[in-house]
Design a protein around this motif. Sequence first.
Motif, mmCIF file in Angstrom:
data_model
loop_
_atom_site.group_PDB
_atom_site.id
_atom_site.type_symbol
_atom_site.label_atom_id
_atom_site.label_comp_id
_atom_site.label_asym_id
_atom_site.label_seq_id
_atom_site.Cartn_x
_atom_site.Cartn_y
_atom_site.Cartn_z
ATOM 1 N N ASP A 117 0.808 -1.207 0.000
ATOM 2 C CA ASP A 117 0.000 0.000 0.000
ATOM 3 C C ASP A 117 0.853 1.273 0.000
ATOM 4 O O ASP A 117 0.381 2.338 0.385
ATOM 5 C CB ASP A 117 -0.957 -0.011 1.195
ATOM 6 C CG ASP A 117 -0.179 -0.212 2.489
ATOM 7 O OD1 ASP A 117 -0.800 -0.165 3.555
ATOM 8 O OD2 ASP A 117 1.054 -0.424 2.422
ATOM 9 N N ALA A 118 2.110 1.160 -0.433
ATOM 10 C CA ALA A 118 2.995 2.346 -0.461
ATOM 11 C C ALA A 118 2.619 3.266 -1.607
ATOM 12 O O ALA A 118 2.228 2.828 -2.685
ATOM 13 C CB ALA A 118 4.442 1.896 -0.598
ATOM 14 N N VAL A 119 2.742 4.547 -1.345
ATOM 15 C CA VAL A 119 2.408 5.568 -2.360
ATOM 16 C C VAL A 119 3.668 6.397 -2.614
ATOM 17 O O VAL A 119 4.402 6.688 -1.681
ATOM 18 C CB VAL A 119 1.293 6.504 -1.820
ATOM 19 C CG1 VAL A 119 0.913 7.520 -2.864
ATOM 20 C CG2 VAL A 119 0.101 5.695 -1.377
ATOM 21 N N PRO A 120 3.949 6.761 -3.875
ATOM 22 C CA PRO A 120 5.178 7.569 -4.109
ATOM 23 C C PRO A 120 5.086 8.922 -3.405
ATOM 24 O O PRO A 120 4.021 9.504 -3.310
ATOM 25 C CB PRO A 120 5.232 7.748 -5.626
ATOM 26 C CG PRO A 120 3.887 7.396 -6.110
ATOM 27 C CD PRO A 120 3.270 6.469 -5.135
ATOM 28 N N PHE A 121 6.200 9.364 -2.910
ATOM 29 C CA PHE A 121 6.266 10.624 -2.159
ATOM 30 C C PHE A 121 6.341 11.798 -3.128
ATOM 31 O O PHE A 121 7.155 11.841 -4.012
ATOM 32 C CB PHE A 121 7.528 10.604 -1.286
ATOM 33 C CG PHE A 121 7.735 11.894 -0.528
ATOM 34 C CD1 PHE A 121 8.728 12.775 -0.901
ATOM 35 C CD2 PHE A 121 6.936 12.207 0.556
ATOM 36 C CE1 PHE A 121 8.928 13.943 -0.199
ATOM 37 C CE2 PHE A 121 7.132 13.379 1.245
ATOM 38 C CZ PHE A 121 8.127 14.247 0.878
ATOM 39 N N THR A 122 5.438 12.740 -2.958
ATOM 40 C CA THR A 122 5.537 13.954 -3.774
ATOM 41 C C THR A 122 5.589 15.144 -2.846
ATOM 42 O O THR A 122 5.238 15.070 -1.684
ATOM 43 C CB THR A 122 4.324 14.139 -4.693
ATOM 44 O OG1 THR A 122 3.168 14.204 -3.864
ATOM 45 C CG2 THR A 122 4.208 12.996 -5.672
ATOM 46 N N LEU A 123 6.016 16.231 -3.402
ATOM 47 C CA LEU A 123 6.110 17.438 -2.595
ATOM 48 C C LEU A 123 4.897 18.334 -2.781
ATOM 49 O O LEU A 123 4.882 19.467 -2.376
ATOM 50 C CB LEU A 123 7.388 18.197 -2.971
ATOM 51 C CG LEU A 123 8.661 17.415 -2.658
ATOM 52 C CD1 LEU A 123 9.854 18.067 -3.326
ATOM 53 C CD2 LEU A 123 8.875 17.351 -1.168
ATOM 54 N N ASP A 124 3.867 17.800 -3.461
ATOM 55 C CA ASP A 124 2.692 18.630 -3.734
ATOM 56 C C ASP A 124 1.994 19.077 -2.473
ATOM 57 O O ASP A 124 1.377 20.119 -2.426
ATOM 58 C CB ASP A 124 1.684 17.837 -4.575
ATOM 59 C CG ASP A 124 2.159 17.742 -6.005
ATOM 60 O OD1 ASP A 124 1.820 16.754 -6.664
ATOM 61 O OD2 ASP A 124 2.880 18.656 -6.442
ATOM 62 N N ASN A 125 2.070 18.236 -1.469
ATOM 63 C CA ASN A 125 1.295 18.556 -0.277
ATOM 64 C C ASN A 125 2.070 19.414 0.715
ATOM 65 O O ASN A 125 1.653 19.575 1.840
ATOM 66 C CB ASN A 125 0.803 17.268 0.388
ATOM 67 C CG ASN A 125 1.924 16.234 0.427
ATOM 68 O OD1 ASN A 125 3.000 16.449 -0.117
ATOM 69 N ND2 ASN A 125 1.686 15.111 1.054
ATOM 70 N N ILE A 126 3.204 19.950 0.307
ATOM 71 C CA ILE A 126 3.960 20.827 1.206
ATOM 72 C C ILE A 126 3.857 22.246 0.690
ATOM 73 O O ILE A 126 4.238 22.534 -0.435
ATOM 74 C CB ILE A 126 5.446 20.429 1.253
ATOM 75 C CG1 ILE A 126 5.581 19.016 1.775
ATOM 76 C CG2 ILE A 126 6.201 21.391 2.156
ATOM 77 C CD1 ILE A 126 7.011 18.579 1.918
ATOM 78 N N LYS A 127 3.309 23.105 1.522
ATOM 79 C CA LYS A 127 3.230 24.522 1.131
ATOM 80 C C LYS A 127 3.699 25.368 2.292
ATOM 81 O O LYS A 127 3.400 25.057 3.424
ATOM 82 C CB LYS A 127 1.766 24.881 0.816
ATOM 83 C CG LYS A 127 1.349 24.472 -0.574
ATOM 84 C CD LYS A 127 -0.047 24.980 -0.896
ATOM 85 C CE LYS A 127 -0.460 24.594 -2.289
ATOM 86 N NZ LYS A 127 -0.231 23.189 -2.618
ATOM 87 N N PRO A 128 4.444 26.421 2.023
ATOM 88 C CA PRO A 128 4.861 27.275 3.140
ATOM 89 C C PRO A 128 3.645 28.001 3.703
ATOM 90 O O PRO A 128 2.749 28.380 2.960
ATOM 91 C CB PRO A 128 5.836 28.268 2.499
ATOM 92 C CG PRO A 128 5.489 28.263 1.075
ATOM 93 C CD PRO A 128 4.925 26.920 0.748
#
Lengths: 287, 312, 262
Positions: C12-23
């Motif tokens: 159930d691993a999902v690739p890590f993206t940086l989309d969900n990081i916002k300053p």
Amino acid sequence: MFVWELSDTSANCDSFWIRRGRLGSDTGTLDQTHRALLPSYSSPLTQSRHEIYSPEGLRTDGRRWNEIRNFDCKINTHPTSADGSSYVEWGHTKVVCTVDGPREPDNRQNTTDRAVISVNVNVASFSTETRIKRQRNDKRLAEMNILIRQLLEEAVLTKLNPRTQIAVNITVIAQDGGLLPACINAACLAMIDAGVPLTDYVSACSSGVYSNNALIDLNTLEEQDVPFLTIGVIGKSDKISMLTLETQLPMASLEPVLATSLSGAHAIQDIMDAAVRKHGKHRLERK
Amino acid sequence: MPFSPAEIDYLRKSLQATPTIRPDAREPNQFRPVDAAQNFLPATNGSARIRTSDGGECIVGVKAKVVKNSSVDELIAVEVDIDDIRDDSPLPKLLSAVLQTLILSSIDTNRLRLTRSNYAFKLHIDALVLSHTSFPLNLVSLAIFLALKCTRLPLLVSSANDEEHEEVPVFSDDWEESLALCGGEILANNSGSEAISWTPPLVFSLAVVGNNILVDPTHEEESVSDLGLIMGWCNGQVCAPLRIIDLASAGGNVSPEQLSQQQSMLEQGIDLNMKGTSRKLIMKAYSLLTNTAPEVVAALDATADEEDGALF
Amino acid sequence: MTDRRRVLGPADAVPFTLDNIKPTEVEQKSLDIGSIFVKTGVVENANGSAYLELDDIKIVAIVHGPRPMRGLFTTSAILNVDTKFLPVSLCDIESKSAVVSSTQLTQYIRSASTTQSSSLQKNVSSYVHTSLLPSILVEKYPKSTIDVSISVLSSSNNTKTTVAAAVSCAGAALADSGLECTDIVTAGSVLLDENKATVSPSRAPTSEIDGVVSYMAASKKIVGMWIEGGNVSEKQMEEIFDKTEEMAREIRGVMHGVLLEQ
């Protein structure tokens, strides 16, 4: 079949008609070609209507096979910032040259018995029609530095100034073919202005061949299409002191091309001599 | 060229005096005469050359290139090339950065726009410093001013509205129809607003010695200065970038000779280190510039209007 | 078909993206410079070091010196400043926008991790150098170098605030190093728009004036100035100086407290 006649290889200014005309002059052909060389944003298809050598014997800028471009030179252009300086405008190629020396050398290793000449050619990014950012270790420029230095070492009486260094800085602010010859001519004039002892004038000229016609003093368009060589001579002799050939030249055309460029180089020496004498006279009169 | 302790002492004492005594007897707000030429390179969109009386020389060429989908910040690229100094050393980088921010913040980029959404002109401003004795900022700034003043851009003949159909820009072959970058017409054509002309910005370096501010400092004055101020001038007012730099070491480049001569200075009690300054002095520099810069602009404008063409 | 060449992780691993990081955008009060934390002596094998936090900005400054210098004899020490923005410093401070997309972030991380330092790092280094030099008695250390290394672990969207923090941190590290100094350098940053002046701003300027000014607070001298953003009137200059001086003083106050304790 040769169209031209090789009758007179010795330096004789009368055998060449040098087209005189300032940039953007009223001469019809000169003006058209002048505009064509400006930054042109129209399609490259327009270039195909320029014939290197038309059947009537005219080239792209209206010259004949034996006409060099307008050669204009001035010496002592930078009296305060350099020992010797000159400015050469050969067609659209514009070159500034300054000479510093003979002066204290940077390293004493190889200068014990003679002066060391160093040449540095600096080409501006805006000198060509499309802007080219110059790379730091450009091999072509390094080679040009070596060629000019070797030629100057033949002409300069280096033994008269041991343990010194003569630095030649050439800056190219516009180029339209004939870069190496223009740099050499400018360097010679700047050396004279600096008072460096020379055996004689050093001049250079390029010439190429197009379907069995030798063409003297090529501009950029012609240099791209036509095999050509550049020679450097010292004095009005027929001995060649420098020769560079980067394209393939048919053996049969070698002699005519060499002869043409030799004559061109000799003619340039006359023009340079006139400019030097004019400046000398000006200095003497001014006191 | 390194100075002897006596020279340094003499320079400092005379420059710190009230009123200040400069070696060439100039007023604190007096510039040295320069020799200017412009529009002598037909292969560029604009060109200029400035020669100062101490042997400094700078040639600037402006070339325009058509770019697609470029952000507004990237439409001006300034590169300063100083002869004898590598391109990645601090001094050329500082000059390029200062001049680039200056011009970018001063120009209305609608002048460079070609089509509404995609195409625009990118101006490459290349400054070649052939020789210099003092900090070359003044020199380069004046040359860039003149070069921009005579820059012309070809006239767009294809449609400027390319929101529906993408069109590659096509220009008129007749150079007589080109538009001056600083003129009003180009702005009116591109953005529909009124035809106002633009005066390019300038940036000056000023030397601070004691309580005195000196404009257009020479090499001697710079090497005894407490620090240097960089101030921009645009639209008739002082503008950014405003920076303090260490003029005595030429913005970061210290030669071995300069370093090694400090011993005798120390023995004489002469303090060479860069010092701080006060707000009062910075404001003094501000008002000095406000009074002097308009004359510089007027003089340059007058040069620009003269007949141009030949270099010598 | 199982992929034997890669380690895939649990089903159930999902690739890590940086989309969900916002300053995060923090609402700023105009006179509040945010929360500061300074600690000196954080690196043991350096002559002096300091760690400074200013809201989101985290900076470590290390001072090595005086170090003996081979070769050329110089009567004063040579100050070298080197700044590194670590790839982990999250915001894309080189662009003007406040919102960071994942592509911008990856590009920035890639560019910041190359060995050549970017022009921003060089700019900051030269500014810090200019600011620190007047405070050090370099004549006392001939034939030596003083090396200051600044590592920005996390920065703010506003470059000038990060620079102000860097200068202050370096000043604290110098004080900790025991080198002979005439004063301690701190700096303040400000953002001016039509209505108000924001001290220690955390958002990137779009077309307003922003600047950082370094002070030697005890001797009341200005040792560094970097103002950008268009025309500046005299009144605005005064305001910039007022606000940055306040901020520099506050930071100096905090630093005094910390230095006296240690």
